[in-house]
Scaffold this motif. Structure first.
Motif, PDB file in Angstrom:
ATOM      1  N   PHE A   1      87.624  36.621  44.851  1.00 54.78           N
ATOM      2  CA  PHE A   1      88.038  37.398  46.007  1.00 54.78           C
ATOM      3  C   PHE A   1      86.844  38.004  46.742  1.00 54.78           C
ATOM      4  CE2 PHE A   1      92.169  37.547  43.717  1.00 54.78           C
ATOM      5  CZ  PHE A   1      92.909  36.926  44.700  1.00 54.78           C
ATOM      6  N   ASP A   2      85.800  38.375  46.001  1.00 51.21           N
ATOM      7  CA  ASP A   2      84.596  38.882  46.664  1.00 51.21           C
ATOM      8  C   ASP A   2      83.931  37.787  47.498  1.00 51.21           C
ATOM      9  OD1 ASP A   2      84.884  41.436  45.692  1.00 51.21           O
ATOM     10  OD2 ASP A   2      83.489  41.160  44.021  1.00 51.21           O
ATOM     11  N   ALA A   3      83.875  36.583  46.970  1.00 54.31           N
ATOM     12  CA  ALA A   3      83.297  35.463  47.723  1.00 54.31           C
ATOM     13  C   ALA A   3      84.128  35.166  48.968  1.00 54.31           C
ATOM     14  CB  ALA A   3      83.215  34.231  46.838  1.00 54.31           C
ATOM     15  N   ALA A   4      85.440  35.232  48.854  1.00 52.67           N
ATOM     16  CA  ALA A   4      86.303  35.001  50.014  1.00 52.67           C
ATOM     17  C   ALA A   4      86.142  36.106  51.053  1.00 52.67           C
ATOM     18  CB  ALA A   4      87.756  34.909  49.567  1.00 52.67           C
ATOM     19  N   ALA A   5      85.893  37.338  50.615  1.00 54.33           N
ATOM     20  CA  ALA A   5      85.717  38.451  51.548  1.00 54.33           C
ATOM     21  C   ALA A   5      84.405  38.317  52.317  1.00 54.33           C
ATOM     22  CB  ALA A   5      85.752  39.769  50.791  1.00 54.33           C
ATOM     23  N   ARG A   6      83.376  37.735  51.693  1.00 49.51           N
ATOM     24  CA  ARG A   6      82.079  37.564  52.362  1.00 49.51           C
ATOM     25  C   ARG A   6      82.030  36.325  53.248  1.00 49.51           C
ATOM     26  NH1 ARG A   6      80.433  38.945  47.170  1.00 49.51           N
ATOM     27  NH2 ARG A   6      80.022  36.767  46.704  1.00 49.51           N
ATOM     28  N   MET A   7      83.008  35.454  53.145  1.00 44.85           N
ATOM     29  CA  MET A   7      82.984  34.183  53.867  1.00 44.85           C
ATOM     30  C   MET A   7      82.840  34.341  55.376  1.00 44.85           C
ATOM     31  SD  MET A   7      85.567  30.962  53.491  1.00 44.85           S
ATOM     32  CE  MET A   7      85.617  31.159  51.737  1.00 44.85           C
TER      33      MET A   7
ATOM     34  N   ALA B   1      96.113  39.510  41.851  1.00 47.27           N
ATOM     35  CA  ALA B   1      95.072  39.931  42.788  1.00 47.27           C
ATOM     36  C   ALA B   1      94.149  40.980  42.176  1.00 47.27           C
ATOM     37  CB  ALA B   1      95.716  40.480  44.055  1.00 47.27           C
ATOM     38  N   LEU B   2      94.661  41.793  41.289  1.00 54.42           N
ATOM     39  CA  LEU B   2      93.860  42.875  40.711  1.00 54.42           C
ATOM     40  C   LEU B   2      93.264  42.538  39.347  1.00 54.42           C
ATOM     41  CD1 LEU B   2      96.172  45.839  41.699  1.00 54.42           C
ATOM     42  CD2 LEU B   2      94.072  45.098  42.830  1.00 54.42           C
ATOM     43  N   TRP B   3      93.527  41.353  38.850  1.00 47.34           N
ATOM     44  CA  TRP B   3      93.004  40.954  37.546  1.00 47.34           C
ATOM     45  C   TRP B   3      91.481  40.864  37.613  1.00 47.34           C
ATOM     46  CZ3 TRP B   3      96.424  41.076  33.805  1.00 47.34           C
ATOM     47  CH2 TRP B   3      96.063  40.600  32.551  1.00 47.34           C
ATOM     48  N   PRO B   4      90.779  41.446  36.677  1.00 44.89           N
ATOM     49  CA  PRO B   4      89.310  41.471  36.739  1.00 44.89           C
ATOM     50  C   PRO B   4      88.661  40.084  36.789  1.00 44.89           C
ATOM     51  CG  PRO B   4      90.094  43.011  35.085  1.00 44.89           C
ATOM     52  CD  PRO B   4      91.283  42.233  35.546  1.00 44.89           C
ATOM     53  N   ARG B   5      89.265  39.101  36.177  1.00 43.73           N
ATOM     54  CA  ARG B   5      88.685  37.756  36.164  1.00 43.73           C
ATOM     55  C   ARG B   5      88.611  37.153  37.557  1.00 43.73           C
ATOM     56  NH1 ARG B   5      92.031  33.223  33.220  1.00 43.73           N
ATOM     57  NH2 ARG B   5      93.264  33.623  35.077  1.00 43.73           N
ATOM     58  N   ASN B   6      89.487  37.577  38.478  1.00 43.24           N
ATOM     59  CA  ASN B   6      89.532  37.011  39.824  1.00 43.24           C
ATOM     60  C   ASN B   6      88.633  37.749  40.816  1.00 43.24           C
ATOM     61  OD1 ASN B   6      91.455  35.160  38.968  1.00 43.24           O
ATOM     62  ND2 ASN B   6      93.122  36.587  39.378  1.00 43.24           N
ATOM     63  N   LYS B   7      87.916  38.764  40.361  1.00 43.19           N
ATOM     64  CA  LYS B   7      87.103  39.582  41.260  1.00 43.19           C
ATOM     65  C   LYS B   7      86.059  38.753  41.999  1.00 43.19           C
ATOM     66  CE  LYS B   7      84.307  43.805  41.342  1.00 43.19           C
ATOM     67  NZ  LYS B   7      84.149  43.688  42.725  1.00 43.19           N
ATOM     68  N   GLU B   8      85.346  37.888  41.294  1.00 43.42           N
ATOM     69  CA  GLU B   8      84.304  37.082  41.940  1.00 43.42           C
ATOM     70  C   GLU B   8      84.877  36.188  43.030  1.00 43.42           C
ATOM     71  OE1 GLU B   8      81.531  34.850  39.647  1.00 43.42           O
ATOM     72  OE2 GLU B   8      81.450  36.389  38.092  1.00 43.42           O
TER      73      GLU B   8
END
Length: 54
Positions: A43-49, A34-41
């Motif tokens: 998780f950010d897209a899922a948060a804006r959904m 969850a905290l890996w930098p590669r997955n940031k985009e």
């Protein structure tokens, strides 16, 4: 009655010895994913959904 307590103590020891480290390892793997930098985009897209208007 003594045999039941012995089995219960053995089961408790097995759980503490084997399952606790396994679950700690699983938790750390999930947290690292969850905290890996590669997955940031992702998780950010899922948060804006929920805020998106389609």
């Amino acid at each position: 009655m003594k045999a039941i307590l012995t089995v219960q103590n053995f089961a408790s020891d097995v759980v503490l010895t084997f399952w606790t480290p396994i679950f700690v390892g699983i938790f750390l793997a999930i947290a690292a994913y969850a905290l890996w930098p590669r997955n940031k985009e992702t998780f950010d897209a899922a948060a804006r959904m929920p805020l998106r208007e389609d």
